[in-house]
Design a protein around this motif. Structure first.
Motif, PDB file in Angstrom:
ATOM      1  N   VAL A   8      -1.033  -4.690  -5.760  1.00 23.65           N
ATOM      2  CA  VAL A   8      -2.478  -4.797  -5.598  1.00 23.65           C
ATOM      3  C   VAL A   8      -3.143  -4.203  -6.835  1.00 23.65           C
ATOM      4  N   LEU A   9      -4.391  -4.581  -7.086  1.00 21.42           N
ATOM      5  CA  LEU A   9      -5.132  -4.048  -8.227  1.00 21.42           C
ATOM      6  C   LEU A   9      -5.857  -2.767  -7.842  1.00 21.42           C
ATOM      7  N   VAL A  10      -5.778  -1.765  -8.710  1.00 22.80           N
ATOM      8  CA  VAL A  10      -6.537  -0.534  -8.517  1.00 22.80           C
ATOM      9  C   VAL A  10      -7.994  -0.845  -8.861  1.00 22.80           C
ATOM     10  N   PRO A  11      -8.926  -0.538  -7.951  1.00 22.46           N
ATOM     11  CA  PRO A  11     -10.336  -0.819  -8.232  1.00 22.46           C
ATOM     12  C   PRO A  11     -10.952   0.230  -9.157  1.00 22.46           C
ATOM     13  N   ALA A  12     -12.091  -0.092  -9.728  1.00 27.05           N
ATOM     14  CA  ALA A  12     -12.846   0.846 -10.565  1.00 27.05           C
ATOM     15  C   ALA A  12     -13.620   1.789  -9.641  1.00 27.05           C
ATOM     16  N   LEU A  13     -13.240   3.057  -9.642  1.00 27.17           N
ATOM     17  CA  LEU A  13     -13.857   4.044  -8.760  1.00 27.17           C
ATOM     18  C   LEU A  13     -14.803   4.984  -9.494  1.00 27.17           C
ATOM     19  N   VAL A  14     -14.660   5.091 -10.812  1.00 24.42           N
ATOM     20  CA  VAL A  14     -15.487   5.989 -11.612  1.00 24.42           C
ATOM     21  C   VAL A  14     -16.952   5.588 -11.486  1.00 24.42           C
ATOM     22  N   GLY A  15     -17.793   6.568 -11.211  1.00 23.16           N
ATOM     23  CA  GLY A  15     -19.224   6.337 -11.065  1.00 23.16           C
ATOM     24  C   GLY A  15     -19.662   6.173  -9.619  1.00 23.16           C
ATOM     25  N   LEU A  16     -18.711   6.009  -8.710  1.00 20.59           N
ATOM     26  CA  LEU A  16     -19.041   5.842  -7.292  1.00 20.59           C
ATOM     27  C   LEU A  16     -19.109   7.192  -6.594  1.00 20.59           C
ATOM     28  N   GLU A  17     -19.868   7.248  -5.508  1.00 20.07           N
ATOM     29  CA  GLU A  17     -19.851   8.412  -4.634  1.00 20.07           C
ATOM     30  C   GLU A  17     -18.487   8.435  -3.935  1.00 20.07           C
ATOM     31  N   VAL A  18     -18.039   9.606  -3.522  1.00 21.26           N
ATOM     32  CA  VAL A  18     -16.716   9.751  -2.905  1.00 21.26           C
ATOM     33  C   VAL A  18     -16.542   8.806  -1.717  1.00 21.26           C
ATOM     34  N   GLY A  19     -17.528   8.730  -0.833  1.00 16.48           N
ATOM     35  CA  GLY A  19     -17.426   7.857   0.340  1.00 16.48           C
ATOM     36  C   GLY A  19     -17.258   6.397  -0.046  1.00 16.48           C
ATOM     37  N   ALA A  20     -18.030   5.946  -1.031  1.00 13.81           N
ATOM     38  CA  ALA A  20     -17.926   4.559  -1.495  1.00 13.81           C
ATOM     39  C   ALA A  20     -16.571   4.318  -2.158  1.00 13.81           C
ATOM     40  N   ALA A  21     -16.060   5.320  -2.875  1.00 12.64           N
ATOM     41  CA  ALA A  21     -14.746   5.197  -3.517  1.00 12.64           C
ATOM     42  C   ALA A  21     -13.660   5.030  -2.454  1.00 12.64           C
ATOM     43  N   HIS A  22     -13.753   5.807  -1.371  1.00 14.79           N
ATOM     44  CA  HIS A  22     -12.788   5.679  -0.271  1.00 14.79           C
ATOM     45  C   HIS A  22     -12.827   4.271   0.318  1.00 14.79           C
ATOM     46  N   GLU A  23     -14.024   3.764   0.568  1.00 11.87           N
ATOM     47  CA  GLU A  23     -14.160   2.428   1.161  1.00 11.87           C
ATOM     48  C   GLU A  23     -13.587   1.351   0.249  1.00 11.87           C
ATOM     49  N   LEU A  24     -13.924   1.404  -1.041  1.00 16.99           N
ATOM     50  CA  LEU A  24     -13.426   0.399  -1.976  1.00 16.99           C
ATOM     51  C   LEU A  24     -11.907   0.492  -2.111  1.00 16.99           C
ATOM     52  N   ALA A  25     -11.383   1.708  -2.155  1.00 16.10           N
ATOM     53  CA  ALA A  25      -9.937   1.893  -2.240  1.00 16.10           C
ATOM     54  C   ALA A  25      -9.256   1.321  -0.999  1.00 16.10           C
ATOM     55  N   PHE A  26      -9.817   1.569   0.171  1.00 14.27           N
ATOM     56  CA  PHE A  26      -9.259   1.050   1.419  1.00 14.27           C
ATOM     57  C   PHE A  26      -9.214  -0.482   1.374  1.00 14.27           C
ATOM     58  N   GLU A  27     -10.305  -1.097   0.944  1.00 15.67           N
ATOM     59  CA  GLU A  27     -10.361  -2.557   0.845  1.00 15.67           C
ATOM     60  C   GLU A  27      -9.331  -3.091  -0.149  1.00 15.67           C
TER      61      GLU A  27
END
Length: 99
Positions: A8-27
């Motif tokens: 799977v591709l690692v998403p771009a998490l830099v610049g996101l709030e922690v909660g949004a980073a968790h959600e995007l990572a989960f997806e």
């Protein structure tokens, strides 16, 4: 199935709030963890670095270490330094988005 299809591709998490980073990572089917395994991951703040970088192909459920800037002047920055990706917006595949 090839090795590439199993990743799977690692998403771009830099610049996101922690909660949004968790959600995007989960997806994206990866797991967000603290940069320093001995420190808890803050529940608030902005992601300032990640490892591996966005666009890297990894196995599902692979940990993605993040460093978080809490902005409160204390606690929870994550400990160990991560390399900061080059500046510029990126889409979840890690490629630069048009300006």
């Amino acid at each position: 199935m090839t090795d590439r299809e199993d990743k799977v591709l690692v998403p771009a998490l830099v610049g996101l709030e922690v909660g949004a980073a968790h959600e995007l990572a989960f997806e994206a089917r990866v797991v967000v963890v603290a940069a320093d395994p001995d420190e808890p991951l803050p529940v608030t703040g902005t992601v300032v670095a990640q490892s591996p970088i966005a666009g890297t192909r990894v196995a599902p459920a692979h940990p993605v270490a993040i460093a978080v800037e809490t902005g409160g002047g204390g606690g929870g920055g994550g400990g160990r330094r991560l390399s900061t990706p080059p500046p510029g917006p990126r889409d979840p595949s890690g490629t630069k988005t048009p300006a």
